[in-house]
Every structure is written in structure tokens, then in C-alpha cells.
Scaffold this motif. Structure first.
Motif, short mmCIF file in Angstrom:
data_model
loop_
_atom_site.label_atom_id
_atom_site.label_comp_id
_atom_site.label_asym_id
_atom_site.label_seq_id
_atom_site.Cartn_x
_atom_site.Cartn_y
_atom_site.Cartn_z
N GLU A 149 0.83 -1.20 0.00
CA GLU A 149 0.00 0.00 0.00
C GLU A 149 0.87 1.26 0.00
N TRP A 150 1.95 1.23 0.78
CA TRP A 150 2.87 2.38 0.85
C TRP A 150 3.44 2.70 -0.53
N LYS A 151 3.83 1.67 -1.27
CA LYS A 151 4.39 1.88 -2.60
C LYS A 151 3.33 2.48 -3.53
N GLU A 152 2.11 1.96 -3.45
CA GLU A 152 1.04 2.48 -4.31
C GLU A 152 0.76 3.96 -4.01
N ILE A 153 0.74 4.30 -2.73
CA ILE A 153 0.42 5.68 -2.35
C ILE A 153 1.57 6.62 -2.68
N THR A 154 2.80 6.17 -2.48
CA THR A 154 3.93 7.04 -2.83
C THR A 154 4.00 7.24 -4.34
N ASP A 155 3.72 6.20 -5.10
CA ASP A 155 3.69 6.34 -6.56
C ASP A 155 2.58 7.30 -6.99
N TYR A 156 1.42 7.17 -6.36
CA TYR A 156 0.29 8.05 -6.68
C TYR A 156 0.65 9.51 -6.36
N PRO A 175 -8.95 0.78 -8.35
CA PRO A 175 -8.54 0.43 -9.72
C PRO A 175 -9.52 0.89 -10.77
N ALA A 176 -10.83 0.70 -10.52
CA ALA A 176 -11.83 1.14 -11.50
C ALA A 176 -11.83 2.65 -11.64
N ALA A 177 -11.60 3.36 -10.51
CA ALA A 177 -11.62 4.82 -10.56
C ALA A 177 -10.42 5.35 -11.33
N LEU A 178 -9.27 4.69 -11.19
CA LEU A 178 -8.07 5.17 -11.86
C LEU A 178 -8.16 4.96 -13.37
N ILE A 229 -5.08 12.19 -0.72
CA ILE A 229 -4.33 10.94 -0.50
C ILE A 229 -5.08 10.02 0.46
N LEU A 230 -5.70 10.60 1.51
CA LEU A 230 -6.49 9.78 2.42
C LEU A 230 -7.67 9.14 1.68
N ASN A 231 -8.25 9.88 0.75
CA ASN A 231 -9.34 9.31 -0.06
C ASN A 231 -8.84 8.11 -0.86
N GLN A 232 -7.63 8.24 -1.41
CA GLN A 232 -7.07 7.13 -2.19
C GLN A 232 -6.81 5.91 -1.31
N VAL A 233 -6.36 6.15 -0.08
CA VAL A 233 -6.14 5.04 0.86
C VAL A 233 -7.46 4.32 1.11
N PHE A 234 -8.52 5.11 1.34
CA PHE A 234 -9.84 4.51 1.57
C PHE A 234 -10.28 3.68 0.36
#
Length: 334
Positions: free
Chosen positions: A245-252, A286-289, A273-278
């Protein structure tokens, strides 16, 4: 046989004391010790104080509060205290069973499974109507995972909407966040509805309760941070990000804000970013991205001509001829 303590020896030549005279003696040390131990055990199991127990004992024996216990009162007093102790032990055991049941009922399908079971087995609809033995049997079945909801009634607990208690818990957190940030509580609820994927007026699924709790707590904690970064965001989460999750959020964050883990974030960036974590944890991200990467699907009829049209568009003089060719081909196909 040992003589009863508290009875004095008779001088030589005097007749022995009558039973009634011996019974008027004060409690012996041994007798008082026996009663005091029973009182101590009773106090430990009940909500009563020691003085209340002694006063209740004298009342049961028909004695006034100022009347001392005598040796003749000992058998009845011991029996009374043993009986009250037995009742207290039963009550205490029942209380423990009820407490254990209360801890297990909210888990999974337990509440519905227990409701179905006691209705079928005992003809009751509430646990309070069961006997202690029936309560104990229900607890044993729950502890051994022997209660289940038969199909087709069985459903995942997370499919249900929020319970009133869960809704109230979220409402309290919303009020705290609104007080800390000055944001409208209505807008916070609106954000939570959008994150949960439900429309205004619909009920939030219970499966999002933990995620929303973490989201609210993290927002409140970070609202007090003057220099928030990804590291402080990670520390604010009740359930920290796992390595993936950390890698995904840092990349985002790097892609969207050009922000590294050490970059100072704005309030809007923190919330995004908190919204993305949720969303990631709710398995909706994935669908939203992919919305940002979706290309229009061309008609299969036109697809063979798309690339040639791109080439022709670079030469305006050929556009008219190309248009006529396409119209003729379309007329033939159609």
C-alpha cells in the motif's frame, strides 16, 4: 472429640451448664471466623458491603441490628450465609455467561444465528428469557463455532447497512472533525457517502465502518499537523499502510503532486491521499483510476479507415477526395 471453644470449664462440684445456658454465650472464635469467611466471599461476589451482609443476616434471623450474635445463632447464621453465597455464585456465573455472549454476538453472523437457534430450540425470542443452563449451552455452541445461519438466510454481515450504534459512533467523529477543521458536518458526511459509493439518502454499508473510522481519525489527527508529509500521514492511520500500500500511495503522490515522502503537503493534498487510501482498501480504486486512461471505442466499421484518415488529415488537399471515398465505402457496406 474437641470441646467447643468459648464454653468455660465448670469448677469441681458444680453441676454442668444446661444447653440453654451454653447457647447464650457469645460466638466462639472459631464460629466467628467461619461466619466472617462466608461474609468475605459473599462480598467479593456481590455488590454489597460487609456491614450490609451482617445487617441482612441479623434481619433474616429475626434479630435487631444492635443485638449481638450468640453461640445458639451460629447454625442458622451459617446456613443462611451458605445459601446466600450459593445464590451469589450462581448469579455471578450467569453474569459471566451473559458478558461472554455479549462479546461474541456482534461478531459475524452470531446474532442472527443465536436468534434463530433459541427460537427453534427454546421457543424464545430474547436471551433474557432463557434459563442459566440454556444460556450456557448457547455460549458453548458459539465458542465451538457450532451455530450457523442456514441457507438461504445466511449473508455476510458486511452486506448489511450501518447499525444505529455504528452510525452514532461515526456521527460523533464527524462532529469532532468539524470542530477541529471548521468544515461543515454535512459536507463531511457527503464525502463519506461518495467514498462509500452510495447516493445521498442511502445507507452506508457496514463493511465501510472501519475504513470510515480510520479516515475520520486520520483527518482529525492530520488537521493538527502544521507540516504534514506522507510519513506523518502514515503515522496518523489507525491501521498503517502495508508495504504494498505504501508503494502504491507514494507512486500516486509522485505522479499526481510530484510529492516524495518528505514533501510538505497541503490540506487538499492530504485529503486527496487519504481518499485514495480509503478507495484502495475498499477495492474500488482500480476502477476509478482507469477512467483517466479509457479511450473511446471506435466503430468496427470505421476502424480500418482511422489510421489512413490520420495520414490524409496531414494533407488538406486530399481531404475532399478521401471524404468521397469513405462515403462510397460506407454506402456499399450499409
Amino acid at each position: 472429640m474437641q470441646p467447643i471453644q468459648g464454653v468455660t470449664a465448670h469448677p469441681p462440684g458444680e453441676p454442668p451448664s444446661t444447653p440453654s445456658a451454653a447457647g447464650e454465650l457469645p460466638l466462639s472464635t472459631q464460629q466467628r471466623t467461619v461466619l466472617e469467611r462466608l461474609v468475605t466471599r459473599l462480598v467479593a461476589l456481590s455488590q454489597q458491603q460487609s456491614a450490609e451482609v451482617w445487617a441482612g443476616l441479623k434481619h433474616d434471623l429475626g434479630l435487631k441490628s444492635e443485638t449481638p450474635l450468640l453461640s445458639r445463632h451460629f447454625p442458622a447464621a451459617e446456613q443462611n450465609l451458605n445459601q446466600r453465597l450459593g445464590n451469589a455464585q450462581t448469579t455471578h456465573a450467569n453474569r459471566q455467561v451473559v458478558q461472554q455472549l455479549s462479546e461474541l454476538l456482534p461478531q459475524g453472523n452470531n446474532r442472527q444465528a443465536v436468534s434463530d437457534y433459541i427460537r427453534q430450540q427454546f421457543g424464545q425470542s430474547a436471551l433474557s428469557q432463557l434459563t442459566p443452563e440454556q444460556l450456557k449451552s448457547v455460549l458453548t455452541l458459539l465458542q465451538n463455532n457450532q451455530l450457523a445461519i442456514p441457507q438461504p438466510q445466511q449473508r455476510q454481515a458486511t452486506d448489511r447497512p450501518l447499525l444505529p450504534a455504528e452510525h452514532n459512533a461515526l456521527n460523533k467523529q464527524v462532529a469532532k472533525l468539524a470542530a477541529a477543521t471548521g468544515e461543515s458536518g454535512k459536507l463531511i458526511w457527503q464525502s463519506m457517502l461518495e467514498l462509500s459509493g452510495v447516493k445521498t439518502g442511502d445507507l452506508i454499508p457496514a463493511k465501510h465502518f472501519t475504513l470510515l473510522t480510520t479516515w475520520l481519525q486520520a483527518r482529525q489527527t492530520l488537521s493538527q499537523q502544521h507540516t504534514p508529509t506522507l510519513h506523518t500521514l502514515q503515522a496518523a492511520l489507525k491501521q498503517p499502510l502495508e508495504p504494498a500500500e505504501w508503494k502504491e500511495i507514494t507512486d500516486y503522490s509522485l505522479q499526481r503532486f510530484q510529492a516524495t515522502p518528505q514533501t510538505l503537503l497541503t490540506t487538499a493534498q492530504v485529503q486527496d491521499i487519504l481518499n485514495q487510501v480509503f478507495l484502495k482498501r475498499a477495492e474500488r480504486l482500480p476502477a476509478a483510476l482507469e477512467v483517466h486512461h479509457v479511450h473511446p471505442i471506435a466503430s468496427p466499421i470505421l476502424s480500418p479507415f482511422i489510421e489512413p484518415m490520420k495520414l490524409i488529415s496531414a494533407h488538406p488537399g486530399m481531404a475532399f477526395v478521401a471524404l468521397i471515398v469513405v462515403m462510397i465505402l460506407l454506402w456499399i457496406v450499409i
